[in-house]
Motif scaffolding. Sequence first.
Motif, PDB file in Angstrom:
ATOM      1  N   ILE A   1       0.836  -1.202   0.000  1.00 18.21           N
ATOM      2  CA  ILE A   1       0.000   0.000   0.000  1.00 18.21           C
ATOM      3  C   ILE A   1       0.869   1.249   0.000  1.00 18.21           C
ATOM      4  O   ILE A   1       0.627   2.187  -0.764  1.00 18.21           O
ATOM      5  CB  ILE A   1      -0.966  -0.005   1.196  1.00 18.21           C
ATOM      6  CG1 ILE A   1      -1.976  -1.142   1.069  1.00 18.21           C
ATOM      7  CG2 ILE A   1      -1.683   1.335   1.335  1.00 18.21           C
ATOM      8  CD1 ILE A   1      -2.747  -1.435   2.337  1.00 18.21           C
ATOM      9  N   ILE A  56      -7.161   2.968  -3.621  1.00 16.26           N
ATOM     10  CA  ILE A  56      -6.576   1.633  -3.541  1.00 16.26           C
ATOM     11  C   ILE A  56      -7.640   0.665  -3.055  1.00 16.26           C
ATOM     12  O   ILE A  56      -8.298   0.913  -2.049  1.00 16.26           O
ATOM     13  CB  ILE A  56      -5.360   1.631  -2.600  1.00 16.26           C
ATOM     14  CG1 ILE A  56      -4.298   2.584  -3.143  1.00 16.26           C
ATOM     15  CG2 ILE A  56      -4.796   0.226  -2.457  1.00 16.26           C
ATOM     16  CD1 ILE A  56      -3.110   2.757  -2.242  1.00 16.26           C
ATOM     17  N   VAL A 111      -4.089  -4.095  -4.680  1.00 17.73           N
ATOM     18  CA  VAL A 111      -3.019  -4.526  -3.783  1.00 17.73           C
ATOM     19  C   VAL A 111      -2.542  -5.924  -4.181  1.00 17.73           C
ATOM     20  O   VAL A 111      -1.342  -6.174  -4.303  1.00 17.73           O
ATOM     21  CB  VAL A 111      -3.491  -4.518  -2.314  1.00 17.73           C
ATOM     22  CG1 VAL A 111      -2.451  -5.125  -1.396  1.00 17.73           C
ATOM     23  CG2 VAL A 111      -3.835  -3.101  -1.875  1.00 17.73           C
ATOM     24  N   ILE A 119      -6.070  -1.063   4.371  1.00 15.93           N
ATOM     25  CA  ILE A 119      -5.875   0.030   3.408  1.00 15.93           C
ATOM     26  C   ILE A 119      -6.256   1.363   4.052  1.00 15.93           C
ATOM     27  O   ILE A 119      -5.514   2.343   3.954  1.00 15.93           O
ATOM     28  CB  ILE A 119      -6.694  -0.205   2.121  1.00 15.93           C
ATOM     29  CG1 ILE A 119      -6.128  -1.380   1.325  1.00 15.93           C
ATOM     30  CG2 ILE A 119      -6.729   1.052   1.259  1.00 15.93           C
ATOM     31  CD1 ILE A 119      -7.020  -1.851   0.187  1.00 15.93           C
ATOM     32  N   THR A 138      -3.472   4.156   4.827  1.00 15.10           N
ATOM     33  CA  THR A 138      -3.605   5.402   4.073  1.00 15.10           C
ATOM     34  C   THR A 138      -3.717   6.591   5.015  1.00 15.10           C
ATOM     35  O   THR A 138      -3.101   7.637   4.779  1.00 15.10           O
ATOM     36  CB  THR A 138      -4.828   5.336   3.139  1.00 15.10           C
ATOM     37  OG1 THR A 138      -4.691   4.208   2.276  1.00 15.10           O
ATOM     38  CG2 THR A 138      -4.944   6.584   2.296  1.00 15.10           C
TER      39      THR A 138
END
Length: 103
Positions: A18, A30, A35, A56, A60
């Motif tokens: 990621i 994403i 991924v 994720i 993030t």
Amino acid sequence: MLVCSCNYITEKEIEDTIVSLLDEDCWQLIVPAKVYHAMEKRGRCCGCFPNVVDIIIRTTEAYHARRDSTEAQIFDFMTRLRQFHEESRRADLERRRKGHRAA
């Protein structure tokens, strides 16, 4: 921690992937398929995808907190990501079970 037992993928491997995707474009959306594609794997049973979405989101948020992004940029992006996550969960709930098949 092992996240995907079908492909033997750990949480650390997913987080590293990621971060590398975010380094390419920090505002891209994403999703688990992206991924897995970056890791040259594919979802088999896809039971881990909800957990991957949570990873994720967490990764993030941490990435943008370290990057000193503005609050408005982070809020807009995280709103879109959470909306995608909720829509995906709704799609799972709307699927019919085998017992509901028509003849």
